[in-house]
Design an enzyme around this catalytic site. Structure first.
Site, PDB file in Angstrom:
ATOM      1  CB  SER A 177      -5.558  -5.366  -2.079  1.00  0.00           C
ATOM      2  OG  SER A 177      -6.414  -4.833  -3.060  1.00  0.00           O
ATOM      3  CD  GLU A 187       1.174  -7.998  -0.309  1.00  0.00           C
ATOM      4  OE1 GLU A 187       0.198  -7.255  -0.236  1.00  0.00           O
ATOM      5  OE2 GLU A 187       1.912  -8.038  -1.314  1.00  0.00           O
ATOM      6  CD  GLU A 188       3.867  -8.000  -4.144  1.00  0.00           C
ATOM      7  OE1 GLU A 188       2.743  -7.948  -4.666  1.00  0.00           O
ATOM      8  OE2 GLU A 188       4.492  -6.995  -3.792  1.00  0.00           O
ATOM      9  CG  ASP A 205       6.060 -12.003  -1.354  1.00  0.00           C
ATOM     10  OD1 ASP A 205       5.913 -11.165  -0.444  1.00  0.00           O
ATOM     11  OD2 ASP A 205       5.110 -12.399  -2.061  1.00  0.00           O
TER      12      ASP A 205
HETATM   13  N1  BES Z   1       2.237  -2.844  -1.477  1.00  0.00           N
HETATM   14  C1  BES Z   1       1.111  -3.397  -2.126  1.00  0.00           C
HETATM   15  C2  BES Z   1      -0.217  -2.917  -1.605  1.00  0.00           C
HETATM   16  C3  BES Z   1      -0.528  -1.489  -1.923  1.00  0.00           C
HETATM   17  C4  BES Z   1      -0.384  -1.020  -3.206  1.00  0.00           C
HETATM   18  C5  BES Z   1      -1.020  -0.689  -0.944  1.00  0.00           C
HETATM   19  C6  BES Z   1      -0.687   0.282  -3.485  1.00  0.00           C
HETATM   20  C7  BES Z   1      -1.335   0.599  -1.211  1.00  0.00           C
HETATM   21  C8  BES Z   1      -1.153   1.099  -2.490  1.00  0.00           C
HETATM   22  C9  BES Z   1       1.122  -4.914  -2.012  1.00  0.00           C
HETATM   23  O1  BES Z   1       2.390  -5.470  -2.026  1.00  0.00           O
HETATM   24  C10 BES Z   1       0.378  -5.485  -3.193  1.00  0.00           C
HETATM   25  O2  BES Z   1       0.788  -5.287  -4.290  1.00  0.00           O
HETATM   26  N2  BES Z   1      -0.702  -6.165  -2.933  1.00  0.00           N
HETATM   27  C11 BES Z   1      -1.426  -6.859  -3.928  1.00  0.00           C
HETATM   28  C12 BES Z   1      -2.350  -7.793  -3.203  1.00  0.00           C
HETATM   29  C13 BES Z   1      -2.906  -8.884  -4.031  1.00  0.00           C
HETATM   30  C14 BES Z   1      -1.853  -9.788  -4.590  1.00  0.00           C
HETATM   31  C15 BES Z   1      -3.911  -9.659  -3.220  1.00  0.00           C
HETATM   32  C16 BES Z   1      -2.204  -5.904  -4.812  1.00  0.00           C
HETATM   33  O3  BES Z   1      -2.721  -4.876  -4.331  1.00  0.00           O
HETATM   34  O4  BES Z   1      -2.281  -6.155  -6.011  1.00  0.00           O
HETATM   35 ZN    ZN Z   2       3.007  -5.430  -4.255  1.00  0.00          ZN
END
Ligand code: BES
Ligand code: ZN
Length: 463
Positions: A399, A153-154, A88
């Site tokens: 995250s 995930e997003e 996603d």
């Molecule tokens: N790929 C990211 C996570 C990430 C971002 C890891 C930057 C390391 C550095 C992931 O797809 C993401 O955006 N996660 C969300 C999680 C949230 C929706 C719980 C985030 O970090 O905002």
């Molecule tokens: Zn992301």
């Protein structure tokens, strides 16, 4: 291995064509009109897994978007890797700020631009291609492999925890591998060993029971947008610290060794500010930028709305004002406790002139993984071979909530092997992946699978 690597090199062009197809599917998990695209994307991923030789490929339904599962378990006795990723993507607005359309992958200056190019379709695809290279040239993989590629995930991976709980046996493995983070910078490979968690909140303030003419009523009541702004402004003090009582209680202080290690990393505040178009950086006093990005909690207003925002002017005092506010949390804070502290504080500081409602939208826990595990060692060795440079060790501010669930529910540590870069415009217009990182990533992934059994065996002998 040589054959695997030369196969990867000679198929570069085809990879890009296939990746373009995957990136063309607008799999935006948060928007309900894209539900059919989500399924189409899951089907594309499943079909591709079949093509490269993965077995038992299944599209598994959840109460939300489906999870794509597959496995290849041809080398009993060797370690089993559980590869996790997500198909996603984030919404694309404001779409007019994209130089090329978000779902038409376009190459400019050595980078591939499209929504999902780095986060995370491009990185999932890196693994698919390294697996294909093994299957076509060796007929097998050096490790056993299980894959789950999810579609939420997003939006906080709402249904993945339940999915993992329900399929503990199916997901049994020795370690988790995730490529959904960044390298330190272009050309500077790194292994990431910690992520922040998140508590995401929405605040609704209600003033008068209807919108009002600002001439007839202005002066007699507290505008909810003003009240909300005052509340939000008070959430940080002059030194950039968050003012919610108890907020920092569970923050694990950085160790001396960690602070020293961060200081050794190649970093320049001025350059960073310039890159972001800022005259000056801002943040909690007493900490360096990297410390604030990776190991300190934050509170950010992600959106604020209310009243009239359309064309031209409208003289109105709105009945309501809203804000989305999220807090990045670090070990040993927990999302539920932080959400509770936030709610209590917002209710306390809300003026009597308004009613306040606070809701938690989603949460995820911070993760820190052992830096000397066989998986991390294998990742470091693979990066060295894939990029020809010794990798750095770093933390990240983003995250991936499922990392902690994998530990809790399956007892597994995670290796974070990221091939993005911090300025890849993830979640923003003009997301891209450097092609060097993409192709280097495919080789690195191949090296990782190749190196892991040895490191694993050494690791178990040490125990
Ligand atoms: N790929 C990211 C996570 C990430 C971002 C890891 C930057 C390391 C550095 C992931 O797809 C993401 O955006 N996660 C969300 C999680 C949230 C929706 C719980 C985030 O970090 O905002
Ligand atoms: Zn992301």
């Amino acid at each position: 291995m040589e054959q695997v690597l030369s196969y990867i090199e000679s198929n570069n062009e085809r990879y890009l064509g296939e990746l373009r197809e995957l990136l063309a599917i607008p799999s935006i998990s948060s928007q309900s009109d894209h539900v059919p695209d989500m399924r189409r994307c899951a089907e594309w991923v499943a079909q591709h897994m079949r093509t490269i030789g993965m077995q038992n490929v299944q599209i598994m339904d959840t109460p939300g978007h489906p999870v794509v599962y597959s496995e290849w378990l041809g080398v009993p006795g060797k370690p089993t890797v559980l590869l996790y990723g997500h198909y996603d993507v984030q919404p694309v607005d404001p779409v007019n700020l994209w130089t090329s359309p978000p779902f038409e992958a376009t190459i400019r200056n050595g980078s591939l631009y499209a929504r999902g190019a780095a986060d995370d379709k491009g990185q999932v695809f890196i693994h698919l291609k390294s697996i294909e290279a093994y299957m076509r040239n060796v007929g097998s993989l050096p490790v056993n492999l299980k894959m789950i590629i999810e579609g939420e995930e997003e939006v906080g991976s709402e249904h993945l925890e339940g999915f993992v709980k329900e399929h503990k046996e199916l997901l049994k493995a020795d370690l988790v591998l995730i490529s959904d983070s960044s390298m330190f910078a272009k050309g500077i490979p790194s292994v990431c060993y910690a992520l922040r968690g998140l508590a995401y909140m929405e605040v609704e303030l209600t003033g008068p029971n209807t919108d009002l003419h600002s001439g007839s009523f202005g002066g007699s009541l507290h505008n909810p947008i003003q009240a909300l702004s005052e509340m939000i402004a008070s959430l940080h003090d002059k030194s950039g610290r968050i003012t919610i009582p108890g907020f920092y209680n569970d923050v694990r202080p950085l160790t001396k060794a960690e602070r020293a290690a961060f200081k050794k990393l190649p970093w320049n505040d001025k350059k960073y500010a310039k890159q972001l178009g800022l005259k000056q950086l801002y943040g909690e006093k007493g900490f360096t930028t990297l410390e604030r990005l990776w190991a300190r909690p934050t509170l950010e207003c992600n959106g604020i709305w209310g009243g009239y925002t359309g064309e031209g002017a409208k003289t109105v005092i709105p009945s309501k004002a809203f804000a989305k506010i999220s807090m990045r949390i670090v070990p040993d804070q927990t999302s539920v406790k932080i959400a509770r502290l936030f709610e209590k504080h917002m209710k306390k500081i809300a003026p009597k002139t308004v009613d306040v409602k606070v809701r938690m939208l989603h949460g995820g826990e911070p993760a820190i993984t052992p830096i000397d595990s066989p998986g991390v060692r294998a990742a470091a060795a693979a990066l060295q071979k894939g990029f020809g440079k010794r990798p750095l060790f770093q933390r990240e501010g983003g995250s991936i909530p499922i990392v902690v669930q994998f530990k809790r529910l399956l007892g597994l540590d995670t290796v974070l092997l990221g091939f993005g870069v911090p300025d890849e415009n993830a979640h923003a217009p003009n997301e891209f992946i450097h092609l060097d990182n993409f192709f280097g990533g495919i080789k690195t992934a191949a090296h990782f699978y190749d190196e892991l059994p040895d490191y694993w065996e050494k690791g178990s002998r040490r125990k």
